[in-house]
Scaffold this motif. Structure first.
Motif, PDB file in Angstrom:
ATOM      1  N   ASP A 105      -1.618 -15.001 -16.979  1.00  0.00           N
ATOM      2  CA  ASP A 105      -1.171 -15.635 -18.222  1.00  0.00           C
ATOM      3  C   ASP A 105       0.346 -15.815 -18.281  1.00  0.00           C
ATOM      4  OD1 ASP A 105      -3.821 -15.709 -19.204  1.00  0.00           O
ATOM      5  OD2 ASP A 105      -3.646 -13.619 -19.853  1.00  0.00           O
ATOM      6  N   VAL A 106       1.017 -15.546 -17.170  1.00  0.00           N
ATOM      7  CA  VAL A 106       2.476 -15.619 -17.128  1.00  0.00           C
ATOM      8  C   VAL A 106       2.898 -16.864 -16.357  1.00  0.00           C
ATOM      9  CG1 VAL A 106       4.571 -14.450 -16.343  1.00  0.00           C
ATOM     10  CG2 VAL A 106       2.666 -13.120 -17.258  1.00  0.00           C
TER      11      VAL A 106
ATOM     12  N   ILE B 174       0.934 -12.505  -6.957  1.00  0.00           N
ATOM     13  CA  ILE B 174       1.543 -12.329  -8.281  1.00  0.00           C
ATOM     14  C   ILE B 174       0.795 -13.162  -9.314  1.00  0.00           C
ATOM     15  CG2 ILE B 174       3.613 -12.724  -9.652  1.00  0.00           C
ATOM     16  CD1 ILE B 174       5.249 -12.170  -7.133  1.00  0.00           C
TER      17      ILE B 174
ATOM     18  N   ALA C  65       5.139  -6.884  -9.936  1.00  0.00           N
ATOM     19  CA  ALA C  65       4.903  -7.742 -11.097  1.00  0.00           C
ATOM     20  C   ALA C  65       4.130  -6.996 -12.177  1.00  0.00           C
ATOM     21  CB  ALA C  65       4.147  -8.998 -10.678  1.00  0.00           C
ATOM     22  N   ALA C  66       3.116  -6.260 -11.778  1.00  0.00           N
ATOM     23  CA  ALA C  66       2.335  -5.500 -12.750  1.00  0.00           C
ATOM     24  C   ALA C  66       3.198  -4.445 -13.430  1.00  0.00           C
ATOM     25  CB  ALA C  66       1.136  -4.853 -12.059  1.00  0.00           C
TER      26      ALA C  66
ATOM     27  N   LEU D  10       8.029 -15.164 -15.157  1.00  0.00           N
ATOM     28  CA  LEU D  10       8.610 -14.423 -14.046  1.00  0.00           C
ATOM     29  C   LEU D  10       9.290 -15.430 -13.125  1.00  0.00           C
ATOM     30  CD1 LEU D  10       5.664 -12.028 -13.061  1.00  0.00           C
ATOM     31  CD2 LEU D  10       7.752 -11.382 -14.267  1.00  0.00           C
TER      32      LEU D  10
ATOM     33  N   LEU E  71       5.349  -6.050 -16.065  1.00  0.00           N
ATOM     34  CA  LEU E  71       4.592  -6.462 -17.245  1.00  0.00           C
ATOM     35  C   LEU E  71       4.119  -5.273 -18.078  1.00  0.00           C
ATOM     36  CD1 LEU E  71       2.619  -9.417 -15.660  1.00  0.00           C
ATOM     37  CD2 LEU E  71       4.502  -9.562 -17.302  1.00  0.00           C
ATOM     38  N   ARG E  72       4.095  -4.101 -17.494  1.00  0.00           N
ATOM     39  CA  ARG E  72       3.834  -2.897 -18.305  1.00  0.00           C
ATOM     40  C   ARG E  72       5.056  -2.537 -19.140  1.00  0.00           C
ATOM     41  NH1 ARG E  72       0.926  -1.292 -13.598  1.00  0.00           N
ATOM     42  NH2 ARG E  72       2.760  -0.210 -12.755  1.00  0.00           N
TER      43      ARG E  72
ATOM     44  N   ARG F  23       6.898 -13.499 -20.746  1.00  0.00           N
ATOM     45  CA  ARG F  23       6.158 -14.758 -20.715  1.00  0.00           C
ATOM     46  C   ARG F  23       6.377 -15.541 -19.428  1.00  0.00           C
ATOM     47  NH1 ARG F  23       7.587 -17.484 -26.436  1.00  0.00           N
ATOM     48  NH2 ARG F  23       9.691 -16.956 -25.743  1.00  0.00           N
TER      49      ARG F  23
ATOM     50  N   ALA G 101      -0.910 -11.703 -12.664  1.00  0.00           N
ATOM     51  CA  ALA G 101      -0.328 -12.094 -13.957  1.00  0.00           C
ATOM     52  C   ALA G 101      -0.797 -13.495 -14.329  1.00  0.00           C
ATOM     53  CB  ALA G 101       1.194 -12.038 -13.867  1.00  0.00           C
TER      54      ALA G 101
END
Length: 228
Positions: A81-82, A75, A42-43, A54, A46-47, A52, A79
Motif C-alpha cells: 500500500d506504499v 519491497i 522496509a518492514a 518509500l 513501516l513499523r 505513505r 509494502a
C-alpha cells in the motif's frame, strides 16, 4: 510535511549511504531490522510510522551495473500500500517510457544520470515522474539546463545534496529555499543532512513539502513521536 524514508540498495542489500561516496557504502546495521535485506528494512521502517512513500535508490543501476529488480519487488510485496519512488539511473526517454509501462511505481529521473534535457522534457507531464536535482557541494550534477530552466521540471522536484547524505551536517535549507522560490507551485522535496525535528521545521519554512530521510530514522534521532 511528508517524511519519506530512503532505502539505498547495492548488491541486493540495503546499505548505509554516507556523503555520496558510493564505493564506501556498507550493508546497513539498524535497530529497525535484524538483517539488511530490503524487504526486512522496509518492514522495519513501516513499523516506525505509517509512511505513505518509500524512496529507493538502486545504486548498481545508477552506476551502470545490473539493476536490483528482485530486491525492489520484494519491497513492493512487503509494502503493497506504499508508493515507491525509484531512481534506477535511467537516462534515455525510451527506457524511461518502457519502465513506466512495465510497472506501477514512480520513476525518479536523477539529473546526474542525464546527458541532456530531452528525457525530462518528454516526461514532465507524467504524474509518476519526479526530477531529482543532484548537487555535490556547490556543483550541480547534470545538464545545466535542467537546473536553470524550471519549465523542464515535473510536478515534483527533489533537491538532493549528496555530500550531506548520512553526514549529520544539517540540511541545505538555502538551496531548498532557492528551488522552492522558482518552483511555481510544484512540490519541492529536500534530501540530505536531516538530523532532528528542528531540521524538519527549518525545511518546511524553506518551502519543502516533503523530505527524504535515512540515517536519522535508523539512529532514532527522529522518533515515532516526532514523525507523528
Amino acid at each position: 510535511m511528508d517524511v519519506i524514508p530512503v532505502i539505498d540498495i547495492k548488491n541486493g542489500e540495503v546499505v548505509h549511504a554516507r556523503g555520496g561516496r558510493r564505493d564506501s557504502y556498507r550493508p546497513i546495521q539498524t535497530p529497525l531490522s535484524a538483517t539488511s535485506a530490503p524487504a526486512d528494512v522496509a518492514a522495519g521502517l513501516l513499523r516506525l510510522a505509517p509512511f505513505r512513500q518509500l524512496y529507493i535508490a538502486d545504486l548498481d543501476a545508477i552506476e551502470g551495473r545490473a539493476a536490483n529488480d528482485a530486491a525492489i519487488e520484494s519491497i513492493a510485496r512487503a509494502a503493497p500500500d506504499v508508493e515507491l519512488w525509484i531512481d534506477a539511473g535511467i537516462a534515455e526517454a525510451g527506457a524511461a517510457r518502457a519502465w513506466l509501462d512495465g510497472c506501477a511505481h514512480c520513476l525518479v529521473v536523477g539529473s546526474e544520470s542525464q546527458h541532456g534535457t530531452e528525457t525530462i522534457q518528454s516526461l514532465r507531464e507524467e504524474r509518476r515522474v519526479l526530477l531529482s536535482l543532484d548537487f555535490r557541494g556547490d556543483a550541480f550534477q547534470g545538464p545545466r539546463g535542467l537546473l536553470d530552466d524550471a519549465a523542464f521540471w515535473p510536478d515534483r522536484v527533489i533537491v538532493m545534496t549528496l555530500a550531506r547524505v548520512g553526514a549529520a551536517a544539517g540540511p541545505d535549507t538555502d538551496r531548498v529555499a532557492g528551488i522552492a522560490a522558482r518552483a511555481q507551485g510544484r512540490t519541492v522535496i529536500g534530501a540530505g543532512g536531516v538530523r532532528n525535528k528542528s531540521d524538519l521545521s527549518a525545511l518546511r519554512q524553506a518551502g519543502a513539502s516533503a523530505i527524504l530521510i535515512a540515517t536519522a530514522l535508523h539512529t532514532r534521532a527522529l522518533t515515532a513521536e516526532d514523525l507523528l
